[in-house]
Design a protein around this motif. Structure first.
Motif, PDB file in Angstrom:
ATOM      1  N   ASP A 223     -25.037  18.395 -39.063  1.00  0.00           N
ATOM      2  CA  ASP A 223     -25.071  17.152 -39.725  1.00  0.00           C
ATOM      3  C   ASP A 223     -23.974  16.366 -38.809  1.00  0.00           C
ATOM      4  OD1 ASP A 223     -25.603  14.725 -40.826  1.00  0.00           O
ATOM      5  OD2 ASP A 223     -24.667  15.299 -42.897  1.00  0.00           O
TER       6      ASP A 223
ATOM      7  N   ARG B 109     -34.822  -0.626 -32.115  1.00  0.00           N
ATOM      8  CA  ARG B 109     -35.492   0.469 -32.319  1.00  0.00           C
ATOM      9  C   ARG B 109     -35.437   1.246 -30.746  1.00  0.00           C
ATOM     10  NH1 ARG B 109     -39.982  -3.019 -32.625  1.00  0.00           N
ATOM     11  NH2 ARG B 109     -39.987  -3.869 -34.580  1.00  0.00           N
TER      12      ARG B 109
ATOM     13  N   LYS C 280     -29.416  13.246 -29.942  1.00  0.00           N
ATOM     14  CA  LYS C 280     -29.069  14.091 -31.248  1.00  0.00           C
ATOM     15  C   LYS C 280     -30.112  15.647 -31.111  1.00  0.00           C
ATOM     16  CE  LYS C 280     -27.289  11.146 -34.629  1.00  0.00           C
ATOM     17  NZ  LYS C 280     -27.811  10.650 -36.128  1.00  0.00           N
ATOM     18  N   GLN C 281     -31.408  15.360 -30.636  1.00  0.00           N
ATOM     19  CA  GLN C 281     -32.180  16.380 -30.718  1.00  0.00           C
ATOM     20  C   GLN C 281     -31.602  17.225 -29.429  1.00  0.00           C
ATOM     21  OE1 GLN C 281     -34.338  17.658 -32.984  1.00  0.00           O
ATOM     22  NE2 GLN C 281     -33.696  15.980 -34.329  1.00  0.00           N
TER      23      GLN C 281
ATOM     24  N   ARG D 190     -32.012   3.174 -31.421  1.00  0.00           N
ATOM     25  CA  ARG D 190     -32.050   4.201 -32.522  1.00  0.00           C
ATOM     26  C   ARG D 190     -33.044   5.380 -31.839  1.00  0.00           C
ATOM     27  NH1 ARG D 190     -33.689   0.939 -37.480  1.00  0.00           N
ATOM     28  NH2 ARG D 190     -31.457   0.547 -37.757  1.00  0.00           N
ATOM     29  N   GLY D 191     -34.135   5.114 -31.432  1.00  0.00           N
ATOM     30  CA  GLY D 191     -34.730   6.176 -30.652  1.00  0.00           C
ATOM     31  C   GLY D 191     -33.881   6.854 -29.518  1.00  0.00           C
TER      32      GLY D 191
ATOM     33  N   ALA E  78     -30.536   7.316 -29.550  1.00  0.00           N
ATOM     34  CA  ALA E  78     -29.545   7.969 -30.274  1.00  0.00           C
ATOM     35  C   ALA E  78     -30.226   9.321 -30.801  1.00  0.00           C
ATOM     36  CB  ALA E  78     -28.978   7.311 -31.433  1.00  0.00           C
ATOM     37  N   ASP E  79     -31.374   9.404 -31.751  1.00  0.00           N
ATOM     38  CA  ASP E  79     -32.117  10.356 -31.973  1.00  0.00           C
ATOM     39  C   ASP E  79     -32.489  11.392 -31.035  1.00  0.00           C
ATOM     40  OD1 ASP E  79     -31.916   9.193 -34.531  1.00  0.00           O
ATOM     41  OD2 ASP E  79     -33.965   8.433 -34.596  1.00  0.00           O
ATOM     42  N   SER E  80     -33.234  11.006 -29.938  1.00  0.00           N
ATOM     43  CA  SER E  80     -33.417  11.969 -28.721  1.00  0.00           C
ATOM     44  C   SER E  80     -32.222  12.742 -28.253  1.00  0.00           C
ATOM     45  CB  SER E  80     -34.196  11.504 -27.746  1.00  0.00           C
ATOM     46  OG  SER E  80     -33.158  10.435 -27.015  1.00  0.00           O
TER      47      SER E  80
END
Length: 144
Positions: free
Chosen positions: A63, A38, A48-49, A41-42, A44-46
């Motif tokens: 994308d 988790r 990307k943002q 993943r968090g 990596a998402d941050s």
């Protein structure tokens, strides 16, 4: 990620995990692994943002899967309807015809030279290997 794992392989992994970690520590290990996933993943998402916000508003619909070279080529060639170009690239990069030609040359080099000489009308002055096989040396049991 785990599409090639069959149920039997997953069962084997579970049995090995029970033997390695023990039945009492296995739930704790699974919780720690899930928490770690988790967090990754968090992260990596941050990331990307952050990248999207730094690139500006024109890249809001970016994308990241499209950045993979295979996906990029497939998307642009197939979406444009230019399948002939894709087949041309695929056939240009295919080494099979060249390998078949080399294999044919390696299999029968003397036959190819003989056929080329016959076409040119050249008479060969060398002896054929099939008509005059090399003599085998005599076996001497006392010499060994």
């Amino acid at each position: 990620m785990f599409t090639d794992l069959s149920p039997m392989k997953l069962f084997a992994i579970a049995v090995v995990a029970i033997f390695v970690f023990g039945p009492d520590k296995l739930p704790e290990f699974i919780q720690n692994a899930a928490g770690f996933l988790r967090k990754v993943r968090g992260f990596a998402d941050s990331a990307k943002q952050d990248l999207r916000s730094e690139l500006g508003p024109e890249f809001k619909d970016l994308d990241f899967e499209d950045l993979h070279p295979k996906t990029l080529v497939r998307k642009h060639l197939r979406d444009s309807g230019d399948l002939a170009a894709l087949e041309e690239i695929r056939s240009a990069l295919d080494p099979r015809p060249d390998l078949e030609e080399i294999a044919a040359t390696v299999r029968d080099p003397a036959g190819a030279q003989k056929a080329a000489a016959e076409e040119a009308g050249i008479v060969s002055l060398t002896k054929d290997a099939a008509s005059n096989p090399p003599a085998r040396p005599a076996f001497d049991p006392d010499a060994t």
